[in-house]
Design a protein around this motif. Structure first.
Motif, short mmCIF file in Angstrom:
data_model
loop_
_atom_site.label_atom_id
_atom_site.label_comp_id
_atom_site.label_asym_id
_atom_site.label_seq_id
_atom_site.Cartn_x
_atom_site.Cartn_y
_atom_site.Cartn_z
N ILE B 309 41.56 -20.15 2.01
CA ILE B 309 42.56 -20.59 2.78
C ILE B 309 44.00 -21.15 2.09
N ALA B 310 43.58 -22.04 0.97
CA ALA B 310 44.56 -22.47 0.39
C ALA B 310 45.44 -21.83 -0.82
N GLN B 311 44.96 -20.49 -1.06
CA GLN B 311 45.54 -19.50 -1.77
C GLN B 311 46.81 -19.23 -1.49
N ASP B 312 47.71 -18.97 -2.54
CA ASP B 312 48.95 -18.17 -1.93
C ASP B 312 49.16 -16.78 -2.61
N ASN B 313 48.31 -16.85 -3.49
CA ASN B 313 48.18 -15.38 -4.38
C ASN B 313 47.08 -14.55 -3.71
N VAL B 314 47.61 -13.35 -3.34
CA VAL B 314 46.60 -12.56 -2.42
C VAL B 314 45.58 -12.09 -3.46
N LYS B 315 45.73 -11.81 -4.56
CA LYS B 315 44.52 -11.45 -5.56
C LYS B 315 43.67 -12.59 -5.72
N ARG B 316 43.90 -13.75 -5.68
CA ARG B 316 43.19 -15.16 -5.96
C ARG B 316 42.54 -15.25 -4.52
N LEU B 317 42.87 -15.11 -3.47
CA LEU B 317 42.54 -15.04 -2.18
C LEU B 317 41.27 -14.22 -1.84
N ALA B 319 39.60 -12.80 -4.40
CA ALA B 319 38.40 -13.42 -5.17
C ALA B 319 37.70 -14.40 -4.48
N TYR B 320 38.38 -15.18 -3.87
CA TYR B 320 37.61 -16.23 -3.08
C TYR B 320 37.10 -15.50 -2.04
N SER B 321 37.66 -14.68 -1.41
CA SER B 321 37.07 -13.70 -0.23
C SER B 321 35.65 -13.12 -0.67
N SER B 322 35.91 -12.75 -2.03
CA SER B 322 34.40 -11.62 -2.51
C SER B 322 33.50 -12.66 -2.94
N ILE B 323 33.86 -13.81 -3.10
CA ILE B 323 32.80 -14.98 -3.16
C ILE B 323 31.96 -15.00 -1.93
N ALA B 324 33.13 -15.24 -0.91
CA ALA B 324 32.23 -15.69 0.28
C ALA B 324 31.31 -14.16 0.71
N HIS B 325 31.86 -13.08 0.59
CA HIS B 325 31.08 -12.05 1.07
C HIS B 325 29.71 -11.93 0.26
N ALA B 326 29.83 -12.35 -0.93
CA ALA B 326 28.43 -12.42 -1.67
C ALA B 326 27.37 -13.20 -0.65
N ASN B 434 31.96 -19.60 9.63
CA ASN B 434 32.66 -18.88 8.29
C ASN B 434 33.41 -17.82 8.57
N SER B 435 33.00 -17.09 9.72
CA SER B 435 33.83 -15.77 10.07
C SER B 435 34.83 -16.27 10.76
N VAL B 436 34.77 -17.22 11.46
CA VAL B 436 36.03 -17.74 12.00
C VAL B 436 36.97 -18.12 11.05
N VAL B 437 36.43 -18.99 10.16
CA VAL B 437 37.60 -19.45 9.20
C VAL B 437 38.15 -18.36 8.47
N ALA B 438 37.28 -17.42 8.26
CA ALA B 438 37.78 -16.21 7.19
C ALA B 438 39.23 -15.29 8.08
N LEU B 439 38.98 -15.37 9.46
CA LEU B 439 40.07 -14.75 10.17
C LEU B 439 41.26 -15.47 9.73
N TYR B 440 41.18 -16.87 9.80
CA TYR B 440 42.47 -17.45 9.56
C TYR B 440 43.25 -17.08 8.31
N TYR B 441 42.57 -17.06 7.22
CA TYR B 441 43.41 -16.53 5.81
C TYR B 441 43.45 -15.21 5.78
N TYR B 442 42.63 -14.35 6.34
CA TYR B 442 42.94 -13.09 6.32
C TYR B 442 44.28 -12.53 7.18
N ALA B 443 44.23 -13.29 8.38
CA ALA B 443 45.16 -13.32 9.19
C ALA B 443 46.86 -13.82 8.87
N ARG B 444 46.61 -14.74 7.83
CA ARG B 444 47.85 -15.15 7.25
C ARG B 444 48.59 -14.04 6.39
N ILE B 445 47.81 -13.03 5.83
CA ILE B 445 48.37 -11.93 5.06
C ILE B 445 48.99 -10.93 6.08
N LEU B 446 48.29 -10.82 7.00
CA LEU B 446 48.86 -9.93 8.24
C LEU B 446 50.05 -10.34 8.72
#
Lengths: 660, 504
Positions: B309-317, B319-326, B434-446
């Motif tokens: 959530i706190a990231q402002d670089n999409v690639k880094r974001l 990266a954290y998202s792929s941690i979450a998916h693991a 967690n899925s709910v939280v994830a929506l927040y930062y994915y939606a930020r990009i959108l």
């Protein structure tokens, strides 16, 4: 054949996808693409139709194939294609009329600012309608049922700048939803008791007694609710007249020939699940609809609204046909009606195109100016009025015979036949009223009359084709075989239905003879009366209208259905939704916002830990290490050490956790 | 076993080792070709790599015909499970080759060794998927790690790239050390390194549970490093951000999926008993490892999502998202049922499409606008609608919204978890939150792409997107939606692939 069936379905979908995204950039705004696609579908449907025609014993299946769609544990849902005689004729009806409407629209919609989108929607609708007739299970028919509703919504509200059009599209969609809820409940009952969706599976299981008695009756009636909505039956008929706000070719395709017939098709498709009581329910609803709509049509002044009420009335006829056990009669009427009603709508579109008005008070005397439109329209009118040898006569006669036969066997329901016969007379009357007011006599609005002209070739060609198909003789000899009733005897529950006993064959013959002559008689008197009032003007319509003021008002206001719904359903819903809205705003939103606040606080806390904690620690460690050792080498090693330290620490925590 | 038997077995095994042998041959061929061609930016290397991959693909598919077998004296297994993973890895490699061809980042550097390294990495992944011996597991993991270090630092002139590579190497050495230590304890406890024999020994007699726990935790450090699960994830954001984006995309899928292959095989074979009737494994009584994994899964999901959530670089974001998916994918491992394994396999395939897709969109924008910051993504939807819409599809799928593949993947994972009984309800709840939280930062990009105004000073001109990019986007985007609507074939493949060699 299976490839044909799949292509028939996918071609319009493909055309829709291309058209909606890049249609505007194609030459001619892409109108040729959906038109071409649907014509190809029609050509592909022909071999299927001829296959069905050449093997027309009852129960012949042309194509049946299904694929596993999804699987959860033991639950397996399949999706497939099922083409039998009924489907093959529906395929022809849908693709042919859709092709003609596409061609007609090229002329009619010329110059519209959303020309390309119009064709995309039309194609989406065709896809949905073809899916609806091809699919082999209840779940699929429901999906396509809703898609068809969506297509209709988009097209009714196509000129959404007009408030009346956008209101009408909402009304159509919401009213349909009411019926769909019932249908959904019915499908759920089937699925929860039988565990399958496929038509053949469900029918077999019902035949084995998996679902019977009152429960089966209730299920049948619930599923029929879907048809009440989509086929505009009483009491959910109110959306169809308003749907005339859409472009006229749309009215022809959707609100006359195909979508509204979907309800009838569905009842035909699932015919074997209806018990005797459920069928009686269908017949009564159909009778009320047919009679009520016919009477309203007498006083309408808008040319399309007359046709709309007539459509409702004719759909009622089809339901009566099915409900009284006349499976063949009901579906035969569906087929003939599709062609002649599409013809009438396209004809009215031609008239509207010429005079730029829908009000019959602005018309009159157009026969000379628009000969092709007039003659084809007249053929359609004769067919609808039930004049031999036009197609409507044969199919309507079959329904009347079926109703009479039912009445002879159950004398308590003789009134169904009487009401139907009366409605047939009224139908002839209001249709010839329309003809006289529009095409003959003196022009009522000279300016509009001078402006009027015959429509372009793309518009008249479909009229001629449909007019040919409205001549009854081409239907002779094969349609009753193609639409033969499914063998009810194999379905134990329905076999007890009174409609099927062989002893009644004597009645059938007698009923046919009576129906034949009485229907000619009432049609003739209807036409005669219309001529007396509107052509020779021996009787003044205005005078009688004021004499029968209460009746006239009742009909003019369409039995006050809209007002009644406004006062009860709509107001109650609005009131309820206001309460819910308040609850939503105050409590739910408060809760959600609260959670959002907490989450974002937590996230920024985590971010802060990441920055201040991790980075800070890193930087801190770097600084601390830097003080004690070589300043230059700190930045990188400091960070990775922290990482490793933290990982080790976490392993330790996991270890400790496991000890408890 | 007599020496002659061993040799005969080795020779008989060669037939089953064909894909790996072909891959090795391809690598040698590419090294020679690189020397001979010696032309900067020659397209030949990528073409050789692609043709070679195609040949390997046929060899893998052919393995379905050969049937399951343990080869090289029980060092490796050829079974549906490993074939499934090999197909996934090869698909990843092929797609990353295509992404690399397009990447502007990599232009100007000699690509010969880049593609060669990529093929060696693929070979390492193949071995990870089929290893049944602690030594082969270790060697395979090291092969993958060391090549990854080289690929991450491939942009030598870029500071972040070198820094990332160095961190990755040190961290890798550290976790390998822990894992080796764990393996040695396990060897001390059981006297064997073959995972089937380890399983038999551990089931047969009562071992010291404290020693076993330490050993499993340390081995998990090595595995967790590969899948980037908490607390062994620290390297991943830095490395993902620093590495060339095609390599980031590769690392977020290839080695991660391989890590899952090793985890599933090791835990289900060495530390559980299989009950064929119930299609269910039972964890050994003296170590409750499902609980360890459950805690790791919960921590991985939560940390990955919250920090994203706190990231402002999409690639880094990402990266954290792929941690979450693991973390999500681990849910299927926890329950120990074949349904769970099947859900994990299914999810990995789905993840392949949606994650590669999301990274690819980042590559496109990075090449064109030269930035990975969310702020610089503002208003891109109006300038480049096709990649923006594709990004929407991928992000919705990553969030797990219907009708996308991600929804079906999550559905199967949670279904397996719920079916396993009330023991893991808490984990399901954590996953849902967690899925709910994830929506927040994915939606930020959108939101930045679709709703925010283009920043001042940036020209609103439409961006030119080459047809090559659009084709690749379609290759990734269409399955993302299609699988969301019709997933039966993929589900069948996944459930078919649950079968790994039950015994040797």
């Amino acid at each position: 054949m299976i490839t044909n069936a799949i292509l028939i379905l996918l071609l319009p979908l493909f055309a829709f996808v291309v058209q909606i995204f890049i249609g505007k950039r194609l030459p001619r705004q892409g109108d040729w693409l959906p038109t071409g696609a649907i014509i190809c579908s029609f050509l592909l449907a022909l071999p299927i139709f001829f296959d069905a025609l050449s093997n027309y014993e009852a129960g012949h299946v042309v194509v049946q194939q299904s694929w596993e769609w999804l699987r959860f544990g033991n639950l397996e849902i399949t999706f497939g294609i099922y083409v039998d005689n009924l489907t093959s004729i529906m395929l022809i009806v849908v693709t042919l009329i859709s092709s003609l409407v596409h061609i007609y629209s090229i002329g009619y919609m010329q110059g519209d600012e959303r020309y390309s989108r119009y064709f995309a929607y039309l194609c989406l609708f065709s896809f949905a309608m073809l899916g609806l007739v091809l699919v082999d299970n209840f779940f699929g028919i429901y999906c396509f049922w809703e898609l068809v509703g969506l297509g209709s919504y988009l097209l009714i509200g196509f000129w959404f700048e007009k408030k009346s059009a956008s209101d009408a599209s909402k009304k159509a969609f919401i009213t349909n939803r009411v019926g769909d809820v019932g249908m959904f409940a019915g499908i759920m009952i089937i699925f929860s008791t039988l565990g399958v969706f496929g038509f053949t599976d469900v029918f077999t299981k019902i035949a084995d007694g998996g679902l019977s008695g009152t429960m089966l009756t209730v299920t049948g009636i619930l599923i029929f609710f879907g048809a009440i909505g989509k086929s505009a039956q009483f009491p959910l008929h109110v959306w169809l007249p308003d749907a005339m706000e859409g472009p006229t070719p749309v009215s022809a395709l959707i609100h006359a020939a195909t979508m509204v017939a979907a309800g009838v098709y569905m009842v035909g498709r699932t015919f074997v699940i209806y018990t005797e009581d459920a069928l009686l329910f269908i017949a009564i609803i159909g009778t009320i609809t047919a009679f009520m709509a016919a009477t309203i049509a007498i006083v309408q002044k808008d040319i399309k609204r007359v046709l709309a009420y007539s459509t409702i009335s004719q759909l009622g006829y089809m339901m009566v046909g099915l409900g009284t056990g006349g499976y063949t009669a009901g579906l035969f009427h569906l087929t003939t009606h599709a062609f002649f009603k599409a013809l009438l709508f396209l004809g009215s579109g031609s008239v509207i195109h010429a005079v730029h008005s829908q009000d019959m008070d602005d018309m009159g005397g157009l026969r000379k100016k628009m000969p092709i439109t007039f003659w084809t329209f007249l053929i359609g009118t004769l067919a609808l009025s039930g004049v031999p040898p036009f197609s409507g006569f044969w199919s309507k006669d079959a329904i009347l015979a079926s109703a009479l036969e039912f009445g002879m066997n159950h004398s308590a329901y003789m009134w169904i036949f009487v009401a139907m016969l009366l409605s047939a007379g009224i139908t002839a009357f209001y249709m010839f009223r329309l003809i006289f007011m529009t095409f003959t006599g003196q022009a009522k609005d000279q300016k509009k009359f001078d402006h009027a002209h015959e429509s372009p070739f793309t518009m008249t060609l479909p009229l001629v084709v449909l007019a040919v198909l409205s001549v009854g003789t081409i239907w002779w000899g094969w349609i009753e075989h193609l639409l033969a009733k499914p063998e009810l005897a194999t379905y134990a529950t329905v076999a007890v239905g009174a409609v099927e006993h062989s002893a009644e064959h004597g009645n059938a013959h007698l009923a046919h003879t009576i129906a034949l002559f009485s229907s000619i008689a009432v049609a003739g008197s209807g036409i005669l009366l219309a001529a007396v009032v509107y052509h020779w003007k021996k009787i003044s319509a205005e005078a009688w209208g004021s004499k029968l003021k209460p009746v006239y008002n009742l009909l003019w206001n369409k039995y006050y259905f809209d007002e009644m719904y406004e006062a009860t359903v709509i107001r109650a819903t609005l009131w309820k939704s206001r309460i819910f809205a308040a609850f939503d705003v105050k409590i739910i939103d408060g809760f959600v916002n609260g959670i959002a606040t907490v989450t974002s606080k937590f996230a920024s806390l985590q971010g802060a830990i990441d920055r201040v904690g991790v980075d800070g620690m890193v930087n801190g460690v770097a600084r601390v290490v830097g003080v004690f050792s070589n300043r230059l080498r700190t930045i990188q090693t400091g960070k990775i050490q922290t990482y490793i330290l933290m990982a080790l620490f976490a392993v330790l925590i996991l270890f400790v956790l496991q000890q408890f | 076993m007599a020496l002659s038997d061993i040799i005969r077995d080795n020779i008989n095994s060669l037939n089953y080792f064909l894909p790996e042998l072909l891959l090795t041959g391809l690598v040698l061929l590419m090294i020679i070709a690189d020397l001979l061609l010696k032309k900067e930016r020659s397209p030949w290397m990528s073409i050789i790599a692609l043709i070679g991959s195609g040949v390997v693909l046929f060899a893998i598919i052919n393995q379905y015909e050969l049937g399951s077998r343990s080869i090289f004296n029980n060092m490796l297994a050829v079974d549906e499970f490993s074939i499934f993973f090999k197909l996934l890895f090869l698909a990843t490699t092929i797609l990353v080759i295509f992404l690399s061809i397009a990447s502007v980042e990599l232009s100007g550097r000699s690509v010969g060794e880049y593609f060669t390294l990529l093929m060696i990495l693929t070979l390492g992944l193949f071995l990870m998927a089929s290893a049944t011996h602690m030594i082969t597991i270790f060697i395979a993991i090291e092969l993958v790690s060391i090549i990854s270090f080289a690929l991450v630092t491939y942009l030598k002139t870029r500071r972040r790239s070198s820094e990332a590579g160095l961190k990755y190497a040190i961290y890798g050495a550290f976790s390998s050390g822990l894992m080796l230590y764990g393996i040695s304890i396990l060897y001390g406890l059981t006297g064997t390194l073959n995972i089937y024999e380890i399983g038999e020994v551990l089931a047969g007699r009562d071992t010291n549970s404290l020693a076993l726990l330490i050993s499993v935790l340390l081995i998990m450090a090595g595995f967790g490093y590969k899948i980037a699960s908490v607390p062994f994830h620290f390297w991943s954001p830095d490395v993902y951000e620093g590495a060339p984006t095609p390599i980031t995309a590769f690392l977020s899928i290839g080695p991660k999926a391989a890590g899952f292959a090793v985890i599933i095989r090791f835990f289900n074979v060495a530390l559980s008993n299989y009950d064929g009737v119930a299609e269910q494994w039972l964890a050994l009584s003296n170590i409750n490892w499902p609980q360890i994994i459950a805690v790791i899964a919960a921590a991985t999901m939560t940390l990955g999502n919250l920090v994203a959530i706190a990231q402002d670089n999409v690639k880094r974001l990402l990266a954290y998202s792929s941690i979450a998916h693991a973390g999500y994918a681990l849910l299927g491992v926890v329950v120990l049922s074949s349904q769970g394994v099947y859900a994990t396999l299914f999810y990995l395939v789905v993840y392949y499409f949606m994650n590669l897709g999301a990274f690819f969109v980042v590559i496109i924008f990075q090449d064109i606008i030269g930035s990975e910051k969310i702020d610089d993504f503002k208003g891109l939807a109006s300038r480049a609608p096709i990649p923006a819409i594709a990004m929407g599809v991928f992000l919705f799928s990553l969030t797990g919204l219907p009708p996308t593949a991600g929804f079906i993947g999550k559905f199967y994972l949670f279904a397996a978890l719920i079916k396993a009984g009330p023991e893991f309800y808490w984990l399901a709840i954590v996953g849902l939150l967690n899925s709910v939280v994830a929506l927040y930062y994915y939606a930020r990009i959108l939101k930045a792409m679709f709703f925010d105004k283009i920043s001042e000073g940036v020209s609103p001109e439409p961006l030119k997107i080459s047809p090559y990019y659009v084709t690749l986007l379609a290759v990734l985007g269409i399955p993302t939606i299609l699988v969301g609507l019709y997933w039966a074939p993929l589900a069948n493949l996944a459930s078919h692939s649950v079968h790994f060699l039950p015994t040797f």
